[in-house]
Design a protein around this motif. Structure first.
Motif, PDB file in Angstrom:
ATOM      1  N   LEU A 112       0.824  -1.199   0.000  1.00  0.00           N
ATOM      2  CA  LEU A 112       0.000   0.000   0.000  1.00  0.00           C
ATOM      3  C   LEU A 112       0.862   1.254   0.000  1.00  0.00           C
ATOM      4  N   ALA A 113       1.939   1.235   0.790  1.00  0.00           N
ATOM      5  CA  ALA A 113       2.827   2.402   0.855  1.00  0.00           C
ATOM      6  C   ALA A 113       3.491   2.655  -0.493  1.00  0.00           C
ATOM      7  N   ARG A 114       3.940   1.594  -1.144  1.00  0.00           N
ATOM      8  CA  ARG A 114       4.572   1.756  -2.462  1.00  0.00           C
ATOM      9  C   ARG A 114       3.586   2.298  -3.494  1.00  0.00           C
ATOM     10  N   GLU A 115       2.343   1.858  -3.401  1.00  0.00           N
ATOM     11  CA  GLU A 115       1.325   2.328  -4.343  1.00  0.00           C
ATOM     12  C   GLU A 115       1.000   3.800  -4.117  1.00  0.00           C
ATOM     13  N   ALA A 116       0.896   4.185  -2.829  1.00  0.00           N
ATOM     14  CA  ALA A 116       0.526   5.559  -2.505  1.00  0.00           C
ATOM     15  C   ALA A 116       1.681   6.535  -2.687  1.00  0.00           C
ATOM     16  N   HIS A 117       2.907   6.056  -2.513  1.00  0.00           N
ATOM     17  CA  HIS A 117       4.076   6.940  -2.557  1.00  0.00           C
ATOM     18  C   HIS A 117       5.161   6.299  -3.424  1.00  0.00           C
ATOM     19  N   PRO A 118       4.946   6.239  -4.724  1.00  0.00           N
ATOM     20  CA  PRO A 118       5.857   5.496  -5.601  1.00  0.00           C
ATOM     21  C   PRO A 118       7.262   6.079  -5.682  1.00  0.00           C
ATOM     22  N   ARG A 119       7.444   7.331  -5.287  1.00  0.00           N
ATOM     23  CA  ARG A 119       8.782   7.928  -5.334  1.00  0.00           C
ATOM     24  C   ARG A 119       9.660   7.475  -4.172  1.00  0.00           C
ATOM     25  N   LEU A 120       9.048   6.914  -3.148  1.00  0.00           N
ATOM     26  CA  LEU A 120       9.775   6.575  -1.935  1.00  0.00           C
ATOM     27  C   LEU A 120      10.062   5.082  -1.864  1.00  0.00           C
ATOM     28  N   ARG A 121      11.001   4.731  -0.997  1.00  0.00           N
ATOM     29  CA  ARG A 121      11.436   3.336  -0.864  1.00  0.00           C
ATOM     30  C   ARG A 121      10.841   2.723   0.401  1.00  0.00           C
ATOM     31  N   PHE A 122      10.238   1.563   0.258  1.00  0.00           N
ATOM     32  CA  PHE A 122       9.681   0.808   1.383  1.00  0.00           C
ATOM     33  C   PHE A 122      10.093  -0.647   1.228  1.00  0.00           C
ATOM     34  N   HIS A 123      10.403  -1.295   2.347  1.00  0.00           N
ATOM     35  CA  HIS A 123      10.671  -2.718   2.276  1.00  0.00           C
ATOM     36  C   HIS A 123      10.202  -3.420   3.543  1.00  0.00           C
ATOM     37  N   VAL A 124      10.030  -4.729   3.425  1.00  0.00           N
ATOM     38  CA  VAL A 124       9.569  -5.551   4.543  1.00  0.00           C
ATOM     39  C   VAL A 124      10.743  -5.856   5.456  1.00  0.00           C
ATOM     40  N   GLY A 125      10.543  -5.692   6.751  1.00  0.00           N
ATOM     41  CA  GLY A 125      11.601  -5.998   7.709  1.00  0.00           C
ATOM     42  C   GLY A 125      11.105  -5.855   9.128  1.00  0.00           C
ATOM     43  N   SER A 126      11.949  -6.264  10.067  1.00  0.00           N
ATOM     44  CA  SER A 126      11.620  -6.198  11.488  1.00  0.00           C
ATOM     45  C   SER A 126      12.651  -5.365  12.226  1.00  0.00           C
ATOM     46  N   MET A 127      12.189  -4.518  13.136  1.00  0.00           N
ATOM     47  CA  MET A 127      13.105  -3.695  13.911  1.00  0.00           C
ATOM     48  C   MET A 127      13.970  -4.518  14.869  1.00  0.00           C
ATOM     49  N   THR A 128      13.615  -5.774  15.078  1.00  0.00           N
ATOM     50  CA  THR A 128      14.446  -6.626  15.934  1.00  0.00           C
ATOM     51  C   THR A 128      15.629  -7.225  15.191  1.00  0.00           C
ATOM     52  N   SER A 129      15.654  -7.064  13.861  1.00  0.00           N
ATOM     53  CA  SER A 129      16.755  -7.589  13.053  1.00  0.00           C
ATOM     54  C   SER A 129      16.806  -6.797  11.750  1.00  0.00           C
ATOM     55  N   LEU A 130      17.403  -5.617  11.819  1.00  0.00           N
ATOM     56  CA  LEU A 130      17.415  -4.720  10.673  1.00  0.00           C
ATOM     57  C   LEU A 130      18.492  -5.136   9.678  1.00  0.00           C
ATOM     58  N   ASP A 131      18.106  -5.211   8.426  1.00  0.00           N
ATOM     59  CA  ASP A 131      19.037  -5.592   7.362  1.00  0.00           C
ATOM     60  C   ASP A 131      19.775  -4.342   6.885  1.00  0.00           C
ATOM     61  N   LEU A 132      20.551  -3.755   7.809  1.00  0.00           N
ATOM     62  CA  LEU A 132      21.255  -2.508   7.545  1.00  0.00           C
ATOM     63  C   LEU A 132      22.654  -2.577   8.158  1.00  0.00           C
ATOM     64  N   PRO A 133      23.640  -1.952   7.520  1.00  0.00           N
ATOM     65  CA  PRO A 133      24.999  -1.945   8.080  1.00  0.00           C
ATOM     66  C   PRO A 133      25.077  -1.126   9.367  1.00  0.00           C
ATOM     67  N   ASP A 134      26.107  -1.368  10.130  1.00  0.00           N
ATOM     68  CA  ASP A 134      26.329  -0.629  11.371  1.00  0.00           C
ATOM     69  C   ASP A 134      26.563   0.858  11.081  1.00  0.00           C
ATOM     70  N   GLY A 135      26.001   1.705  11.947  1.00  0.00           N
ATOM     71  CA  GLY A 135      26.328   3.120  11.945  1.00  0.00           C
ATOM     72  C   GLY A 135      26.000   3.882  10.679  1.00  0.00           C
ATOM     73  N   THR A 136      24.953   3.486   9.976  1.00  0.00           N
ATOM     74  CA  THR A 136      24.655   4.112   8.680  1.00  0.00           C
ATOM     75  C   THR A 136      23.416   5.005   8.687  1.00  0.00           C
ATOM     76  N   LEU A 137      22.641   5.008   9.750  1.00  0.00           N
ATOM     77  CA  LEU A 137      21.405   5.792   9.776  1.00  0.00           C
ATOM     78  C   LEU A 137      21.611   7.125  10.482  1.00  0.00           C
ATOM     79  N   GLY A 138      21.061   8.171   9.877  1.00  0.00           N
ATOM     80  CA  GLY A 138      21.070   9.464  10.543  1.00  0.00           C
ATOM     81  C   GLY A 138      19.968   9.602  11.568  1.00  0.00           C
TER      82      GLY A 138
END
Length: 217
Positions: A88-114
């Protein structure tokens, strides 16, 4: 991953998959209260002042708050446990990036988020998994990065289980926490508390709303 963790993630995912369209129709915009909107704007100012690092909206749902942050100049993307919500988010806001994930195991590198925004999403994380989520917040935040959490406030810890919402059968748990309980869990994960704001219920709300702002040293 333990069986209990798998159960918690699966029931939350399947419940929001079931109610995604009705939820998006019931809450078509961002936070309606002006104080909530101002806090999100203040968060946007803090994270953009700290540099160009991306910001994660954890529990982004239909993507309305993600879009608001984008309009405020924040390089933001959304993460949600529900594939139906992400669609639904991708349909409503096609310019933005959304993906499926859990905050208990983020698929993101260390120290990369502002920054990390988590509005009304930690309420579905059981107490014994909250330290894991907040450890992920600290791991993925860059030094100086901020995290803003919003949640229904409680005067003492409480728990609610819902088996139906919007006419759909669900299996969803809500954990009501005090602002101090959340702040202590954040500091226990190595984040510094910056501010706590609590406002009284407004309109149809039955619980006070709390916001805790923290930063990674």
């Amino acid at each position: 991953m333990s069986d209990s963790t798998a159960d918690f993630l699966q029931t939350t995912r399947s419940s929001y998959d079931a109610i995604a369209k009705d939820y998006a129709a019931r809450f078509p915009g961002g936070p309606p209260h002006p104080l909530d909107r101002q806090l999100i704007s203040a968060f946007a100012e803090l994270v953009t002042a700290n540099g160009p690092a991306p910001v994660a909206d954890l529990g982004s749902g239909p993507g309305n708050v993600t879009a608001r942050l984008h309009d405020l100049g924040v390089p933001v993307f959304g993460v949600d446990i529900s594939p139906a919500m992400v669609a639904l988010a991708r349909e409503a806001h096609p310019r933005l990036r959304f993906h499926v994930g859990s905050m208990t195991s983020l698929d993101l590198p260390d120290g990369t988020l502002g920054g990390i925004l988590a509005l009304y999403s930690t309420i579905h994380v059981p107490d014994d998994h909250l330290p894991t989520a907040f450890a992920e917040f600290r791991r993925t935040l860059a030094p100086g990065g901020h995290a803003l959490l919003g949640f229904q406030s409680a005067t003492e810890p409480d728990h609610l289980h819902m088996a139906e919402r919007f006419g759909h059968e669900i299996d969803l748990d809500y954990y009501w926490r005090t602002p101090e309980q959340v702040a202590e869990a954040l500091t226990g994960a190595g984040l510094e508390r910056v501010a706590t704001v609590v406002r009284e219920p407004d309109g149809e709300e039955t619980r006070a709303r709390a916001f805790v702002l923290a930063r990674r040293p």
